[in-house]
Scaffold this motif. Structure first.
Motif, PDB file in Angstrom:
ATOM      1  N   ALA A  98      -4.340  15.267  30.047  1.00 26.50           N
ATOM      2  CA  ALA A  98      -4.907  14.948  31.357  1.00 26.50           C
ATOM      3  C   ALA A  98      -3.858  14.295  32.241  1.00 26.50           C
ATOM      4  CB  ALA A  98      -6.104  14.021  31.194  1.00 26.50           C
ATOM      5  N   VAL A  99      -3.900  14.669  33.509  1.00 28.25           N
ATOM      6  CA  VAL A  99      -3.083  14.024  34.533  1.00 28.25           C
ATOM      7  C   VAL A  99      -4.068  13.422  35.525  1.00 28.25           C
ATOM      8  CG1 VAL A  99      -1.386  14.368  36.369  1.00 28.25           C
ATOM      9  CG2 VAL A  99      -1.206  15.685  34.234  1.00 28.25           C
ATOM     10  N   VAL A 100      -3.992  12.100  35.702  1.00 26.92           N
ATOM     11  CA  VAL A 100      -4.947  11.390  36.549  1.00 26.92           C
ATOM     12  C   VAL A 100      -4.176  10.568  37.575  1.00 26.92           C
ATOM     13  CG1 VAL A 100      -6.895   9.782  36.577  1.00 26.92           C
ATOM     14  CG2 VAL A 100      -6.525  11.235  34.570  1.00 26.92           C
ATOM     15  N   VAL A 101      -4.473  10.797  38.850  1.00 26.02           N
ATOM     16  CA  VAL A 101      -3.850  10.006  39.911  1.00 26.02           C
ATOM     17  C   VAL A 101      -4.794   8.859  40.241  1.00 26.02           C
ATOM     18  CG1 VAL A 101      -2.919  10.007  42.253  1.00 26.02           C
ATOM     19  CG2 VAL A 101      -2.630  12.026  40.789  1.00 26.02           C
ATOM     20  N   VAL A 102      -4.279   7.644  40.040  1.00 22.76           N
ATOM     21  CA  VAL A 102      -5.099   6.436  40.137  1.00 22.76           C
ATOM     22  C   VAL A 102      -4.679   5.612  41.350  1.00 22.76           C
ATOM     23  CG1 VAL A 102      -5.840   4.361  38.908  1.00 22.76           C
ATOM     24  CG2 VAL A 102      -5.236   6.412  37.615  1.00 22.76           C
ATOM     25  N   GLU A 103      -5.672   5.165  42.108  1.00 26.14           N
ATOM     26  CA  GLU A 103      -5.455   4.268  43.242  1.00 26.14           C
ATOM     27  C   GLU A 103      -5.985   2.906  42.839  1.00 26.14           C
ATOM     28  OE1 GLU A 103      -7.547   6.138  46.437  1.00 26.14           O
ATOM     29  OE2 GLU A 103      -6.329   7.951  46.295  1.00 26.14           O
ATOM     30  N   THR A 104      -5.098   1.925  42.753  1.00 20.41           N
ATOM     31  CA  THR A 104      -5.484   0.588  42.328  1.00 20.41           C
ATOM     32  C   THR A 104      -5.385  -0.377  43.503  1.00 20.41           C
ATOM     33  OG1 THR A 104      -4.632   1.067  40.118  1.00 20.41           O
ATOM     34  CG2 THR A 104      -4.999  -1.240  40.657  1.00 20.41           C
ATOM     35  N   ASP A 105      -6.502  -0.993  43.839  1.00 21.53           N
ATOM     36  CA  ASP A 105      -6.525  -1.998  44.908  1.00 21.53           C
ATOM     37  C   ASP A 105      -6.325  -3.361  44.259  1.00 21.53           C
ATOM     38  OD1 ASP A 105      -7.283   0.063  46.612  1.00 21.53           O
ATOM     39  OD2 ASP A 105      -9.408  -0.423  46.500  1.00 21.53           O
ATOM     40  N   ILE A 106      -5.366  -4.112  44.794  1.00 24.06           N
ATOM     41  CA  ILE A 106      -5.139  -5.472  44.301  1.00 24.06           C
ATOM     42  C   ILE A 106      -5.154  -6.430  45.482  1.00 24.06           C
ATOM     43  CG2 ILE A 106      -3.836  -4.786  42.250  1.00 24.06           C
ATOM     44  CD1 ILE A 106      -1.282  -5.578  43.778  1.00 24.06           C
ATOM     45  N   ASP A 107      -5.528  -7.683  45.203  1.00 20.94           N
ATOM     46  CA  ASP A 107      -5.484  -8.685  46.254  1.00 20.94           C
ATOM     47  C   ASP A 107      -4.124  -9.375  46.240  1.00 20.94           C
ATOM     48  OD1 ASP A 107      -5.544 -10.618  44.214  1.00 20.94           O
ATOM     49  OD2 ASP A 107      -7.629 -11.190  44.591  1.00 20.94           O
ATOM     50  N   ALA A 108      -3.957 -10.383  47.080  1.00 17.48           N
ATOM     51  CA  ALA A 108      -2.662 -11.057  47.219  1.00 17.48           C
ATOM     52  C   ALA A 108      -2.222 -11.784  45.960  1.00 17.48           C
ATOM     53  CB  ALA A 108      -2.722 -12.033  48.395  1.00 17.48           C
ATOM     54  N   ASP A 109      -3.163 -12.038  45.039  1.00  7.94           N
ATOM     55  CA  ASP A 109      -2.815 -12.711  43.790  1.00  7.94           C
ATOM     56  C   ASP A 109      -2.594 -11.735  42.632  1.00  7.94           C
ATOM     57  OD1 ASP A 109      -3.059 -15.273  44.981  1.00  7.94           O
ATOM     58  OD2 ASP A 109      -5.237 -15.177  44.717  1.00  7.94           O
ATOM     59  N   GLY A 110      -2.789 -10.439  42.884  1.00  9.78           N
ATOM     60  CA  GLY A 110      -2.613  -9.439  41.832  1.00  9.78           C
ATOM     61  C   GLY A 110      -3.911  -9.071  41.132  1.00  9.78           C
ATOM     62  N   LYS A 111      -5.020  -9.682  41.544  1.00  9.05           N
ATOM     63  CA  LYS A 111      -6.305  -9.372  40.921  1.00  9.05           C
ATOM     64  C   LYS A 111      -6.736  -7.955  41.325  1.00  9.05           C
ATOM     65  CE  LYS A 111     -11.112 -10.698  40.692  1.00  9.05           C
ATOM     66  NZ  LYS A 111     -12.174 -11.151  41.560  1.00  9.05           N
ATOM     67  N   VAL A 112      -7.130  -7.166  40.338  1.00  9.21           N
ATOM     68  CA  VAL A 112      -7.590  -5.803  40.604  1.00  9.21           C
ATOM     69  C   VAL A 112      -8.984  -5.884  41.213  1.00  9.21           C
ATOM     70  CG1 VAL A 112      -8.209  -3.590  39.553  1.00  9.21           C
ATOM     71  CG2 VAL A 112      -6.207  -4.836  38.724  1.00  9.21           C
ATOM     72  N   THR A 113      -9.124  -5.352  42.420  1.00  9.82           N
ATOM     73  CA  THR A 113     -10.414  -5.389  43.106  1.00  9.82           C
ATOM     74  C   THR A 113     -11.148  -4.056  43.036  1.00  9.82           C
ATOM     75  OG1 THR A 113      -9.367  -4.869  45.229  1.00  9.82           O
ATOM     76  CG2 THR A 113      -9.666  -7.208  44.687  1.00  9.82           C
ATOM     77  N   ASN A 114     -10.415  -2.974  42.791  1.00  7.79           N
ATOM     78  CA  ASN A 114     -11.056  -1.663  42.699  1.00  7.79           C
ATOM     79  C   ASN A 114     -10.080  -0.680  42.064  1.00  7.79           C
ATOM     80  OD1 ASN A 114     -13.166   0.237  43.165  1.00  7.79           O
ATOM     81  ND2 ASN A 114     -11.999   1.042  44.890  1.00  7.79           N
ATOM     82  N   VAL A 115     -10.632   0.254  41.317  1.00 13.91           N
ATOM     83  CA  VAL A 115      -9.849   1.357  40.759  1.00 13.91           C
ATOM     84  C   VAL A 115     -10.583   2.637  41.131  1.00 13.91           C
ATOM     85  CG1 VAL A 115      -8.957   2.442  38.668  1.00 13.91           C
ATOM     86  CG2 VAL A 115      -9.022  -0.044  38.828  1.00 13.91           C
ATOM     87  N   SER A 116      -9.890   3.550  41.800  1.00 16.10           N
ATOM     88  CA  SER A 116     -10.489   4.832  42.147  1.00 16.10           C
ATOM     89  C   SER A 116      -9.482   5.930  41.831  1.00 16.10           C
ATOM     90  CB  SER A 116     -10.915   4.860  43.614  1.00 16.10           C
ATOM     91  OG  SER A 116      -9.820   4.563  44.443  1.00 16.10           O
ATOM     92  N   PHE A 117      -9.918   7.167  41.989  1.00 14.25           N
ATOM     93  CA  PHE A 117      -9.092   8.299  41.566  1.00 14.25           C
ATOM     94  C   PHE A 117      -9.001   9.344  42.666  1.00 14.25           C
ATOM     95  CE2 PHE A 117      -9.079   6.640  37.373  1.00 14.25           C
ATOM     96  CZ  PHE A 117     -10.310   6.023  37.236  1.00 14.25           C
ATOM     97  N   SER A 118      -7.790   9.833  42.913  1.00 15.52           N
ATOM     98  CA  SER A 118      -7.636  10.917  43.881  1.00 15.52           C
ATOM     99  C   SER A 118      -7.419  12.253  43.180  1.00 15.52           C
ATOM    100  CB  SER A 118      -6.495  10.627  44.859  1.00 15.52           C
ATOM    101  OG  SER A 118      -5.297  10.378  44.189  1.00 15.52           O
TER     102      SER A 118
END
Length: 176
Positions: A98-118
């Motif tokens: 599998a090849v998965v393109v991942v979009e990771t949203d992080i805040d200013a402290d590096g905390k992951v706020t969302n993970v989505s896929f394109s």
């Protein structure tokens, strides 16, 4: 007679193209302002539905500047450290599972706020949720520093064994 027909058709197409262009100009023209600075065509506050914004919320992916590319490697190293036993050693096989393109949203402290896929593999629907869990479990990622909160994109190369490599740190792909 044929030349006359071609000339007439060309003229008709030209007039049609000009009409479309002028129509587009009037649609894209900025709204006229009244003396008090408000838009003459904007609805009044009473007409607007309560709690709705005129501007839709759009999630923008951060431009792939050198600083963002460097942070991708920092984030990938953090994930590699957390899952050292899950990293595919050496060059990845020519056909990965599998090849998965991942979009990771992080805040200013590096905390992951969302993970989505394109890009998700239709033949391996179980892989994206596993990737999302792996990323969320490593939160917070290292602080992005001056970059602040942003969305960055990385590609996960997933082997059938459940081991993976991230494109930003991949060792490449075997030819056989």
């Amino acid at each position: 007679m044929t030349e006359h027909l071609l000339l007439r058709t060309g003229r008709t197409l030209g007039i049609f193209a000009i009409a479309l262009t002028l129509g587009a100009c009037s649609i894209l023209k900025p709204a006229e302002k009244t003396e008090d600075g408000k838009s003459a065509t904007a609805p009044t506050d009473e007409a607007a539905p309560p709690g709705k914004s005129d501007v839709p919320t759009v999630r923008l992916i951060t431009a792939q500047t050198p600083a963002v590319r460097a942070y991708r490697k920092t984030g990938a190293r953090h994930i590699y450290k957390a899952y050292a036993n899950r990293i595919y050693k050496g060059k990845i096989p020519p056909l990965v599972y599998a090849v998965v393109v991942v979009e990771t949203d992080i805040d200013a402290d590096g905390k992951v706020t969302n993970v989505s896929f394109s890009r998700v593999p239709s033949h391996a629907p179980e892989v994206p949720p596993m990737i999302a869990e792996l990323i969320k479990a490593t939160s917070p990622l290292p602080s992005p520093g001056k970059l602040g909160g942003h969305t960055y994109v990385d590609t996960w190369l997933w082997d059938k064994s459940g081991k993976f490599q991230l494109d930003s740190l991949t060792l490449g792909q075997r030819s056989r």
